[in-house]
Scaffold this motif. Structure first.
Motif, PDB file in Angstrom:
ATOM      1  N   HIS A  59       0.809  -1.230   0.000  1.00 45.25           N
ATOM      2  CA  HIS A  59       0.000   0.000   0.000  1.00 45.25           C
ATOM      3  C   HIS A  59       0.838   1.274   0.000  1.00 45.25           C
ATOM      4  CE1 HIS A  59      -3.436  -2.434   0.270  1.00 45.25           C
ATOM      5  NE2 HIS A  59      -3.772  -2.279   1.533  1.00 45.25           N
ATOM      6  N   TYR A  60       2.115   1.169   0.304  1.00 49.13           N
ATOM      7  CA  TYR A  60       2.917   2.383   0.411  1.00 49.13           C
ATOM      8  C   TYR A  60       3.056   3.118  -0.917  1.00 49.13           C
ATOM      9  CZ  TYR A  60       4.047   2.363   5.318  1.00 49.13           C
ATOM     10  OH  TYR A  60       3.949   2.472   6.686  1.00 49.13           O
ATOM     11  N   ASN A  61       2.992   2.433  -2.021  1.00 52.06           N
ATOM     12  CA  ASN A  61       3.002   3.122  -3.326  1.00 52.06           C
ATOM     13  C   ASN A  61       1.808   4.061  -3.440  1.00 52.06           C
ATOM     14  OD1 ASN A  61       5.355   1.936  -4.265  1.00 52.06           O
ATOM     15  ND2 ASN A  61       4.288   0.230  -5.243  1.00 52.06           N
ATOM     16  N   PHE A  62       0.647   3.597  -3.004  1.00 51.48           N
ATOM     17  CA  PHE A  62      -0.568   4.431  -3.028  1.00 51.48           C
ATOM     18  C   PHE A  62      -0.369   5.704  -2.213  1.00 51.48           C
ATOM     19  CE2 PHE A  62      -4.370   5.698  -0.641  1.00 51.48           C
ATOM     20  CZ  PHE A  62      -5.252   6.009  -1.666  1.00 51.48           C
ATOM     21  N   TRP A  63       0.137   5.564  -0.982  1.00 52.37           N
ATOM     22  CA  TRP A  63       0.295   6.735  -0.115  1.00 52.37           C
ATOM     23  C   TRP A  63       1.355   7.691  -0.635  1.00 52.37           C
ATOM     24  CZ3 TRP A  63      -3.575   7.749   2.664  1.00 52.37           C
ATOM     25  CH2 TRP A  63      -4.349   6.730   3.232  1.00 52.37           C
ATOM     26  N   ASN A  64       2.431   7.179  -1.163  1.00 50.52           N
ATOM     27  CA  ASN A  64       3.463   8.068  -1.686  1.00 50.52           C
ATOM     28  C   ASN A  64       2.980   8.842  -2.904  1.00 50.52           C
ATOM     29  OD1 ASN A  64       5.769   7.847   0.071  1.00 50.52           O
ATOM     30  ND2 ASN A  64       5.980   5.723  -0.607  1.00 50.52           N
ATOM     31  N   GLU A  65       2.207   8.193  -3.751  1.00 51.40           N
ATOM     32  CA  GLU A  65       1.635   8.905  -4.902  1.00 51.40           C
ATOM     33  C   GLU A  65       0.627   9.951  -4.450  1.00 51.40           C
ATOM     34  OE1 GLU A  65       0.019   5.941  -7.491  1.00 51.40           O
ATOM     35  OE2 GLU A  65       1.986   5.051  -7.942  1.00 51.40           O
ATOM     36  N   LEU A  66      -0.203   9.606  -3.456  1.00 50.26           N
ATOM     37  CA  LEU A  66      -1.211  10.539  -2.949  1.00 50.26           C
ATOM     38  C   LEU A  66      -0.554  11.762  -2.310  1.00 50.26           C
ATOM     39  CD1 LEU A  66      -4.315  10.965  -2.275  1.00 50.26           C
ATOM     40  CD2 LEU A  66      -3.734  10.054  -0.024  1.00 50.26           C
ATOM     41  N   LEU A  67       0.429  11.549  -1.442  1.00 47.80           N
ATOM     42  CA  LEU A  67       1.064  12.665  -0.747  1.00 47.80           C
ATOM     43  C   LEU A  67       1.886  13.534  -1.698  1.00 47.80           C
ATOM     44  CD1 LEU A  67       2.187  10.865   2.539  1.00 47.80           C
ATOM     45  CD2 LEU A  67       0.214  12.379   2.204  1.00 47.80           C
ATOM     46  N   ALA A  68       2.482  12.919  -2.699  1.00 54.86           N
ATOM     47  CA  ALA A  68       3.219  13.704  -3.698  1.00 54.86           C
ATOM     48  C   ALA A  68       2.264  14.596  -4.472  1.00 54.86           C
ATOM     49  CB  ALA A  68       3.968  12.771  -4.643  1.00 54.86           C
ATOM     50  N   ARG A  69       1.092  14.090  -4.756  1.00 53.50           N
ATOM     51  CA  ARG A  69       0.113  14.849  -5.535  1.00 53.50           C
ATOM     52  C   ARG A  69      -0.585  15.928  -4.702  1.00 53.50           C
ATOM     53  NH1 ARG A  69      -2.745  10.828  -6.830  1.00 53.50           N
ATOM     54  NH2 ARG A  69      -4.486  11.081  -5.387  1.00 53.50           N
TER      55      ARG A  69
END
Length: 202
Positions: free
Chosen positions: A75-85
């Motif tokens: 799930h960390y890919n999801f959170w990193n993409e979300l926070l970057a955006r």
């Protein structure tokens, strides 16, 4: 299916909370990796959780029924993409950041059923329920939409109770013995999402 890392944390002040009654609140959500694949240190598991881990509010994390929090590392890919955006975060977050004790590989919420038994060496755990995020999660993530994103994406992770303590380390395999298999964590997430959507109607 295995443990990729184990994390613990002490109670500490959490700042910048999007909450009308609190500017600062104590929380144990800030955790550091104490056992990794690179350094597979042995960690002691007790009935109340992992040795060295602290919780500030037992109504949301901790106690016998929610002694250990597990989260899929995928799930960390999801959170990193979300926070970057959303908040232009440039430094990726890693294991333990969302407050989990066990960062695990090979599970999703749809694969994990309430009542399933996890055997990790001599340690025996039981799946209890999903994690429901609160305002502390928003503060930890630095984004006020984080709790809502966890609910909407159904990436909650889950709590485990300890039937048998002992020692574990990163890299250990997880053997699952099915329970009654009536409700999985994804089903609980779907119910929580419907409940939150109904709240938004009023």
């Amino acid at each position: 299916m295995r443990i990729l890392s184990i994390s613990t944390g002490k109670i500490s002040p959490l700042f910048g909370i999007d909450h009308p009654d609190h500017k600062v609140v104590n929380s144990g959500i800030k955790k550091d990796v104490v056992s990794s694949l690179e350094q597979p240190n042995i960690v002691l598991v007790r009935k109340v959780g992992i040795d060295g881990d602290e919780q500030a509010d037992f109504s949301v994390h901790g106690g016998l029924e929610k002694a250990i929090y597990a989260y899929p590392a995928e799930h960390y890919n999801f959170w990193n993409e979300l926070l970057a955006r959303e908040v232009k975060r440039t430094e990726p977050i890693g294991h333990g950041f969302v407050g989990e004790n066990l960062s695990v590989e090979g599970f999703t919420e749809a694969d994990v059923w309430v009542g399933d038994i996890w055997q990790i060496g001599e340690v025996e755990l039981e799946v209890v329920k999903l994690r429901e995020p609160c305002f502390k999660f928003n503060a930890r993530m630095g984004y006020k939409g984080s709790a809502k994103a966890m609910i909407q994406s159904r990436r909650s992770g889950w709590y485990l109770k300890v039937h048998q303590g002992g020692t574990i380390k990163a890299g250990d395999g997880i053997i699952v013995t099915p329970g009654r298999r009536e409700t999985n964590i994804d089903m609980q997430n779907a119910f929580l999402l419907r409940k939150e959507q109904q709240k938004d109607l009023f």
